[in-house]
Design an enzyme around this catalytic site. Structure first.
Site, PDB file in Angstrom:
ATOM      1  N   ASP A  46       0.834  -1.158   0.032  1.00  0.00           N
ATOM      2  CA  ASP A  46      -0.054  -0.023   0.109  1.00  0.00           C
ATOM      3  C   ASP A  46       0.706   1.180  -0.049  1.00  0.00           C
ATOM      4  O   ASP A  46       2.022   1.249   0.830  1.00  0.00           O
ATOM      5  CB  ASP A  46      -0.981   0.033   1.226  1.00  0.00           C
ATOM      6  N   GLU A  79       1.590  -0.245  -4.956  1.00  0.00           N
ATOM      7  CA  GLU A  79       0.855   0.586  -5.358  1.00  0.00           C
ATOM      8  C   GLU A  79       1.567   1.884  -5.589  1.00  0.00           C
ATOM      9  O   GLU A  79       1.970   2.620  -4.766  1.00  0.00           O
ATOM     10  CB  GLU A  79      -0.084   0.876  -4.292  1.00  0.00           C
TER      11      GLU A  79
END
Length: 531
Positions: free
Chosen positions: A214, A275
């Site tokens: 993330d 990401e």
């Protein structure tokens, strides 16, 4: 177990399973509920593995299921090495991994290294400790500006709206690039990377096949925390511009990814994907160097409108960004942070038609594909009533940004009325619209013209048809508003028409089309595979 010193970086392995895999993102809260509380859970996912095998996916990406107060629906992690009771327990996780592997489906999990929950034991210790303490140094506590310290330490804003600083009772401020309940970690503190290594090994030892990182362009912060340029684009849905905004994509972040790669390489056959919301191809390429991440999410296709020139540009940039390191490109059209592409492409029947076309474009491309749960059903975004909105973005923006709840509504499985088999209970954590009765998995499975059947057919052909191979694409000349490319190696041709009228088909035999064909013409808002 072989250690990393015995291994070449896995990027050298041309046959690694993840290089052309179809991943399926499971937003855990919204996939399937096994205990009737209206919230999806790990046993619910396990109960639907047969469906996922039928769809043909190779691997799952599970959004966070760790212990959390749920201020950001699990991305505020209080304990990264345990399961929140809302989703089950460690035994349920172990059952899911074991059964997924029996179905030949790998399991990857989310990793949230940029921040913790404010309920994490470290942050609670920081609040109890004095300014300048070892405990506070795990985060970014700073004195405020102004004669009385009442102004934030700099002008950084939160991705969710408002300032990126919150003041504590003793007068200091702490940094949170997202919600106040998500304080940013200080990666210069020795305990922070050490704890991440413990977390990686904990899940790898339990059999996970990889990680999705993330905010992979986060973590590292520049010395002195300089102000951001007021022109810097805001919002999680915008490509990050390193030249204007010091909050993200600091060069020191690559040390974090080298650490992650070193640990993952101790476990043969595992992978990590980041990401990465960065703008320039050259800066994107840094994240996928041979000693960093195996893969990177490139969001250009997500940000492209339904326009042949824009889609082609997104594809070309995505291919160029990975070319220096021979890393496979990664393609995705939707995820839990952006409006569903049926809605982005116009909504209604037109949006569905265009989404069908883009599904064929995506699945024809070389590299890795990530599907978002429900896109194979053609689900649109849901315009939820204000009382139902839960995304912290809604609150932080002063009720001006509706947030991401509309793309997170629980999936419809069967039946004619909510909860459509998602739960045995009456309610779901976000309300499902009655109009989804015609979009259930059950209603689409036996319909050869359904979105689900299109996805199943395309995924199967992608795996089995000899024409869908080769790492490069070759572009053909095409009429305005159209494109056609060929997979060099296998020979598949994919053509897309985003113009207002039909255009002549390239030569070849139709293998699959996203909609009805018109003789030797490709209709508008349609894509086709030819061999």
């Amino acid at each position: 177990m072989r250690r990393s010193s015995d291994l070449q970086p896995e990027i050298a392995d041309e046959s690694a399973w993840w290089r052309d895999a179809v991943f399926y993102q499971v937003y855990v809260r919204s996939f399937a509920d096994s205990d009737g509380d209206g919230v999806g859970d790990l046993d619910g996912i396990r109960s639907r593995l047969g469906y996922l095998e039928l769809l043909g996916v190779d691997a799952l990406w599970l959004t966070p299921f760790y212990t959390s107060p749920m201020a950001d629906h699990g991305y505020d992690v209080a304990d990264p090495r345990d399961v929140d009771p809302l989703f089950g327990d460690l035994a349920a996780f172990d059952r899911l991994v074991a059964e997924a592997h029996k179905h030949n489906i790998r399991v990857t999990v989310d990793l949230v290294p940029n921040h913790t929950s404010d309920r994490h034991e470290w942050f609670q210790a920081a609040l109890r400790s004095a300014p300048g303490s070892f405990e506070r140094d795990r985060y970014f506590f700073r004195d405020g500006q102004g004669y009385d310290g009442s102004q934030p330490p700099n002008n950084w804003t939160s991705v969710f709206g408002g300032p990126a600083w919150t003041r504590v009772p003793d007068g200091q401020w702490y940094l949170h690039l997202f919600a106040p309940e998500q304080p940013d970690l200080n990666w210069d503190h020795p305990e922070v990377p050490a704890d991440l290594v413990r977390t990686l090994r904990f899940w790898l030892d339990r059999g996970v096949d990889g990680f999705r990182i993330d905010v992979a362009h986060g973590m590292a912060k520049p010395y002195g925390l300089p102000n951001m340029d007021p022109r810097a684009a805001q919002g999680s849905g915008v490509m990050h511009d390193n030249s204007l905004d010091p909050r993200f994509d600091n060069d020191a972040v690559h040390e974090v990814h080298r650490l992650i790669r070193k640990v993952v390489d101790e476990y043969p056959g595992r992978m990590a994907i980041g990401e990465i919301w960065v703008k320039e191809d050259e800066r994107f390429a840094r994240y996928i160097r041979p000693d960093e991440l195996h893969l990177g999410f490139n969001f250009r296709l997500v940000e492209a409108p339904f326009d042949a020139d824009a889609v082609r540009s997104a594809i070309e940039h995505s291919l160029a960004a990975v070319q220096p390191h021979r890393t496979p490109p990664t393609w995705t059209l939707s995820n839990h942070d952006v409006p569903r592409h049926v809605t982005r492409y116009g909504g209604g029947a037109l949006g569905v038609q265009r989404a069908r076309a883009m599904a064929l474009v995506q699945l024809a491309l070389p590299g890795v594909v990530y599907l978002y749960n429900g896109e194979e059903l053609g689900l649109p975004n849901v315009e939820l009533p204000e009382w139902a909105l839960q995304d912290p973005m809604w609150v932080r923006s002063g009720h001006t940004e509706r947030g991401r709840d509309g793309c997170r509504v629980p999936l419809p499985w069967e039946g004619d009325t909510p909860p459509f088999g998602f739960s045995t209970g009456a309610g779901t954590w976000l309300p499902q619209p009655n109009e989804w009765a015609g979009l259930t998995a059950e209603s689409q499975l036996e319909d050869p013209e359904s979105m689900l059947s299109l996805y199943r057919h395309a995924v199967e052909l992608r795996k089995t048809h000899g024409s869908i191979s080769g790492e490069e694409v070759e572009w053909y000349g095409a009429p305005a508003g159209c494109f056609a490319f060929r997979r060099k190696g296998g020979g598949l041709i994919c053509a897309l028409n985003t113009s207002g009228g039909p255009v002549p088909l390239p030569p070849g035999e139709v293998l699959l089309s996203s909609g009805p064909m018109d003789g030797d013409q490709l209709p508008p808002d349609t894509a086709v595979w030819l061999v």
